[in-house]
Write an enzyme that holds these catalytic residues in place. Structure first.
Site, short mmCIF file in Angstrom:
data_model
loop_
_atom_site.label_atom_id
_atom_site.label_comp_id
_atom_site.label_asym_id
_atom_site.label_seq_id
_atom_site.Cartn_x
_atom_site.Cartn_y
_atom_site.Cartn_z
N CYS A 1 0.78 -1.24 0.00
CA CYS A 1 0.00 0.00 0.00
C CYS A 1 0.82 1.30 0.00
O CYS A 1 1.66 1.52 0.87
CB CYS A 1 -0.92 0.02 1.20
SG CYS A 1 -1.98 -1.40 1.29
N ARG B 1 4.19 -0.26 -5.52
CA ARG B 1 4.11 -0.96 -4.23
C ARG B 1 2.78 -1.69 -4.04
O ARG B 1 2.64 -2.53 -3.16
CB ARG B 1 4.25 0.05 -3.10
CG ARG B 1 5.65 0.53 -2.98
CD ARG B 1 5.74 1.60 -1.94
NE ARG B 1 7.10 1.62 -1.44
CZ ARG B 1 7.44 1.26 -0.23
NH1 ARG B 1 6.55 0.88 0.63
NH2 ARG B 1 8.69 1.29 0.14
N TRP C 1 -2.95 -2.79 -1.77
CA TRP C 1 -2.65 -4.19 -2.05
C TRP C 1 -3.53 -4.96 -1.08
O TRP C 1 -3.33 -4.93 0.13
CB TRP C 1 -1.17 -4.50 -1.80
CG TRP C 1 -0.80 -5.89 -2.17
CD1 TRP C 1 -0.48 -6.35 -3.42
CD2 TRP C 1 -0.71 -7.03 -1.30
NE1 TRP C 1 -0.21 -7.69 -3.38
CE2 TRP C 1 -0.34 -8.14 -2.10
CE3 TRP C 1 -0.91 -7.22 0.06
CZ2 TRP C 1 -0.16 -9.41 -1.57
CZ3 TRP C 1 -0.74 -8.50 0.59
CH2 TRP C 1 -0.36 -9.57 -0.23
N ASN D 1 -2.30 0.97 6.02
CA ASN D 1 -1.39 -0.02 5.44
C ASN D 1 -1.07 -1.02 6.55
O ASN D 1 -0.59 -0.61 7.61
CB ASN D 1 -0.10 0.67 4.97
CG ASN D 1 0.94 -0.32 4.48
OD1 ASN D 1 0.62 -1.45 4.12
ND2 ASN D 1 2.20 0.10 4.47
N GLY D 2 -1.39 -2.29 6.33
CA GLY D 2 -1.11 -3.28 7.36
C GLY D 2 -2.30 -4.17 7.61
O GLY D 2 -3.21 -4.23 6.78
N GLU E 1 16.06 -18.77 -7.99
CA GLU E 1 15.75 -17.39 -8.38
C GLU E 1 15.17 -17.34 -9.81
O GLU E 1 14.22 -16.60 -10.09
CB GLU E 1 17.01 -16.52 -8.26
CG GLU E 1 16.97 -15.14 -8.87
CD GLU E 1 15.88 -14.22 -8.31
OE1 GLU E 1 15.19 -14.58 -7.35
OE2 GLU E 1 15.70 -13.13 -8.89
N LYS F 1 11.47 -15.86 -10.80
CA LYS F 1 11.27 -14.78 -11.78
C LYS F 1 10.22 -15.19 -12.80
O LYS F 1 9.32 -14.43 -13.13
CB LYS F 1 12.57 -14.52 -12.52
CG LYS F 1 13.49 -13.42 -12.33
CD LYS F 1 13.31 -12.18 -11.59
CE LYS F 1 12.63 -12.17 -10.28
NZ LYS F 1 13.36 -11.72 -9.14
N GLU G 1 6.61 -15.31 -11.28
CA GLU G 1 5.97 -14.04 -10.92
C GLU G 1 5.59 -13.20 -12.12
O GLU G 1 4.58 -12.52 -12.08
CB GLU G 1 6.75 -13.26 -9.87
CG GLU G 1 8.12 -12.81 -10.27
CD GLU G 1 8.85 -12.11 -9.12
OE1 GLU G 1 8.23 -11.46 -8.29
OE2 GLU G 1 10.09 -12.22 -9.10
N HIS H 1 14.72 -37.89 -7.06
CA HIS H 1 14.13 -38.32 -5.79
C HIS H 1 12.64 -37.99 -5.73
O HIS H 1 12.07 -37.88 -4.65
CB HIS H 1 14.88 -37.67 -4.61
CG HIS H 1 16.30 -38.10 -4.53
ND1 HIS H 1 16.68 -39.37 -4.14
CD2 HIS H 1 17.44 -37.46 -4.87
CE1 HIS H 1 17.99 -39.48 -4.21
NE2 HIS H 1 18.48 -38.33 -4.65
N LYS I 1 5.51 -4.50 -4.47
CA LYS I 1 6.98 -4.39 -4.43
C LYS I 1 7.54 -4.55 -3.02
O LYS I 1 8.58 -5.14 -2.83
CB LYS I 1 7.37 -3.03 -5.00
CG LYS I 1 8.85 -2.78 -5.08
CD LYS I 1 9.46 -3.55 -6.23
CE LYS I 1 10.97 -3.42 -6.27
NZ LYS I 1 11.56 -4.54 -7.01
C1 F6R Z 1 10.80 -11.10 -6.30
C2 F6R Z 1 10.88 -10.09 -5.27
C3 F6R Z 1 10.56 -10.48 -3.87
C4 F6R Z 1 11.43 -9.70 -2.87
C5 F6R Z 1 10.96 -9.98 -1.44
C6 F6R Z 1 11.82 -9.26 -0.43
O1 F6R Z 1 11.20 -10.60 -7.54
O2 F6R Z 1 11.15 -8.95 -5.53
O3 F6R Z 1 10.68 -11.86 -3.67
O4 F6R Z 1 12.76 -10.07 -3.04
O5 F6R Z 1 9.64 -9.55 -1.30
O6 F6R Z 1 11.78 -7.88 -0.61
P1 F6R Z 1 12.90 -6.93 -0.06
O7 F6R Z 1 14.14 -7.24 -0.82
O8 F6R Z 1 12.40 -5.54 -0.34
O9 F6R Z 1 13.05 -7.21 1.39
#
Ligand code: F6R
Length: 609
Positions: free
Chosen positions: A2, A28, A76, A100-101, A482, A486, A489, A505, A604
């Site tokens: 948010c 965000r 969000w 927010n929360g 990772e 990617k 998402e 396994h 974000k």
């Molecule tokens: C994936 C991504 C998330 C963040 C995670 C932690 O692309 O961006 O998995 O890595 O939410 O966020 P931060 O780094 O802001 O603590």
């Protein structure tokens, strides 16, 4: 999570100022957006719309939005679906609030208020705070007391901004959620937000209130901002103040179609700058501090991509420094009662520095007397402020929701930390050597970006397949995790990262001609990884190999082959391979036609647990 912006000042343009702030924060959270403001007759006006900020802007076209006081929100969703009713602000004839929360005891409060005849309009937890504060006001409490008593009742981590139409003032309070306010003494403007980025270019001074401090924006002729203790409503100095020095960075995509692609392309420049910053620039002091660390054991704690960067850092710390290190998912670590000793060091990896679970993990370590260090992007973020020491990753603002350049910079900052702890800062030759390695990595990534057509062709051939296994061994295993994240998402396809030796396994049962194995094959453990590819090939899986160039054996085995030049990169080669994964996910998502910079259901910065 948010975006929150509140404005109080002489400008009659407050709605536009708040909308511009929300635009900067939209990455965000982007389920819905809304504003409340006091019009020229001091009447409360409210507009809110499900969907992206543009929907709200459309709604406001042709409306009279002359106002000096405004609060706004991008959401969000946590409690309640994505609808106009559930969008913020939540308001009644007395107050308007944004939140927010999560209010963990919202149902209990709602039930109690319903017993007093209060009616609720939305399914959100946020509305319970609105109605509770209104109830307290109706019981005759002054506004500050009403806010304080309501806030004391709620459980969980939250930040609120409250617009009180009766006096035209704005109040804010938080517990475990980001909140910042800023003032411009020349123009008599005061703002509040969930992120300093929304305030850049408007205010000169920032204030970061601590938990349970009530912020009061009071307008011109009085102090622009006042702070009160929640517990006794006495004035307090429990906040950190700081000059606002963030420039409104170019948040435009320029020649790129997406922020994600732009951010992938920024990596070589950022890598080159990192050694400069830490070896000869402003970062020297911070790195020298870390050089004195002599931990018995290191806990790295983070979430998502940052946790995978943590795995790369762990490999540096164990491989180079021979210090026992483990990576802990912050959401688990915070609750599992780990055995922490005073000789340990906790390292917290984060882009935003506001991730709720990572903050809780840091707090746990701090309480146990463990030294805490952040590897973080946002200077002045909560994590930055809470840790004993900090290493900035210097990635610049990351707008694409899928993290790319932050991963690379986090891992490389970890490499510099490992060099510092190995005593390399005192040895010019060693520093030169490492600088050269970083420069070589940047150069190789530059070459890769020029040749990204090859990756795009592979993406086009496979993007419609049923599922994807990313596999790797040793230092390539974190990249398998990772890479799969990617792809999930941004392309909305099922992908899993697996240690190459583990597939047999269990998961190998899933392999058929519709399943793709993205095999990450470095020079290390080459033969063993090739054997694992053979096992998948024998079961008709499609093989995409990302591996050493000119390798006939690998080429022969692969349906698609992305050749790489690993020479001289050594321990930094995982970062090079990861850029291939970033581009592959990007192009697959592009062929799928998804919203790459704002993928569905994501935000974000995850400020709720
Ligand atoms: C994936 C991504 C998330 C963040 C995670 C932690 O692309 O961006 O998995 O890595 O939410 O966020 P931060 O780094 O802001 O603590």
């Amino acid at each position: 999570m948010c975006g929150i912006v509140g404005y109080l000042g002489p400008s009659q343009n407050s709605v536009q100022i708040v909308l511009e702030g929300l635009r900067r924060l939209e990455y965000r959270g982007y389920d819905s957006a809304g504003v409340s403001f006091l019009d020229e007759h001091d009447h409360l006006q409210n507009y809110k719309k499900a969907g992206k900020l543009d929907n709200l802007k459309m709604e406001l076209i042709g409306k009279n939005v002359i106002a000096r006081t405004c609060i706004g929100h991008t959401r969000w969703a946590t409690h309640g679906g994505v609808t106009d009713e559930n969008a913020h602000p939540h308001f009644n004839e007395t107050l308007s609030i944004i939140h927010n929360g999560i209010i963990e005891n919202a149902n209990e409060i709602k039930k109690e208020l319903m017993g007093h005849g209060v009616k609720f309009k939305s399914e959100t937890d946020s509305e319970s705070f609105l109605e509770l504060t209104t109830f307290e006001l109706k019981n005759g409490k002054p506004i500050l007391e009403a806010i304080a008593d309501s806030f004391k009742r709620i459980h969980g981590n939250s930040a609120f901004v409250i617009l009180y139409p009766k006096t035209g003032e704005i109040f804010a309070i938080k517990r475990g959620a980001p909140l910042v306010c800023g003032i411009n003494e020349i123009t008599s403007e005061a703002l509040v937000s969930s992120d300093p980025y929304a305030l850049a270019g408007i205010v000169h001074k920032l204030y970061f209130p601590e938990d349970e401090v009530i912020v009061h924006l009071s307008g011109a002729n009085k102090n622009l901002v006042n702070f009160y203790e929640l517990k006794d409503l006495k004035k307090t100095t429990r906040y950190l103040s700081k000059k606002q020095d963030m420039s409104v960075e170019v948040s435009e995509k320029g020649e790129y179609e997406h922020f994600m692609l732009k951010e992938i392309h920024e990596q070589p420049g950022l890598i080159r700058n990192l050694t400069q910053y830490y070896f000869v620039g402003e970062g020297r002091e911070a790195l020298e501090k870390v050089a004195h660390y002599k931990p018995d054991r290191i806990y790295l704690s983070a979430c998502g991509t940052a946790a995978y960067a943590g795995l790369v850092i762990r490999d540096f710390l164990e491989g180079i420094n021979r210090i026992p290190a483990t990576v802990e998912l912050a959401s688990e670590f915070r609750y599992r009662d780990p055995i922490l000793k005073s000789g340990d060091v906790g390292i917290f990896v984060s882009q935003s520095g506001e991730t709720a679970d990572t903050l809780a993990a840091q707090s746990l370590c701090k309480k146990a007397g463990v030294k805490t260090l952040s590897i973080v992007n946002v200077d002045g973020s909560t994590l930055y402020r809470d840790c004993d020491d900090n290493l900035l990753i210097r990635a610049g603002i990351e707008i694409g929701v899928a993290s790319t350049k932050a991963f690379t910079q986090q891992a490389l900052t970890g490499r510099l930390m490992s060099a510092a702890m190995a005593g390399d800062l005192k040895d010019e030759a060693k520093k030169m050597k490492l600088t050269g390695k970083f420069a070589l990595l940047a150069e190789r990534i530059d070459h890769l970006l020029v040749k990204s057509e090859i990756i795009k062709t592979v993406a086009e051939a496979i993007y419609n397949k049923k599922g994807f296994f990313y596999t790797g061994r040793g230092v390539y295993f974190p990249l398998a995790l990772e890479g799969a994240l990617k792809l999930k998402e941004i392309a909305y396809v099922h992908a899993e990262g697996y240690a190459a030796g583990e597939l047999k396994h269990g998961p190998i049962a899933l392999i058929d001609e519709e399943m793709v194995n993205i095999a990450l094959v470095g020079p290390e453990l080459f033969e063993k990884t090739v054997s694992n590819i053979q096992e998948i090939k024998a079961r008709k899986g499609i093989i995409v190999s990302i591996g050493p160039r000119n390798n006939e054996e690998l080429m022969g085995l692969s349906d698609y082959y992305i050749p790489l030049d690993f020479d001289g990169l050594d321990e930094l080669s995982p970062l090079y391979v990861n850029v291939v994964n970033q581009l592959l996910a990007y192009y697959m998502a592009k062929f799928k036609g998804t919203d790459i910079d704002k993928p569905r259901n994501l935000a974000k910065s995850v400020t709720v647990e």
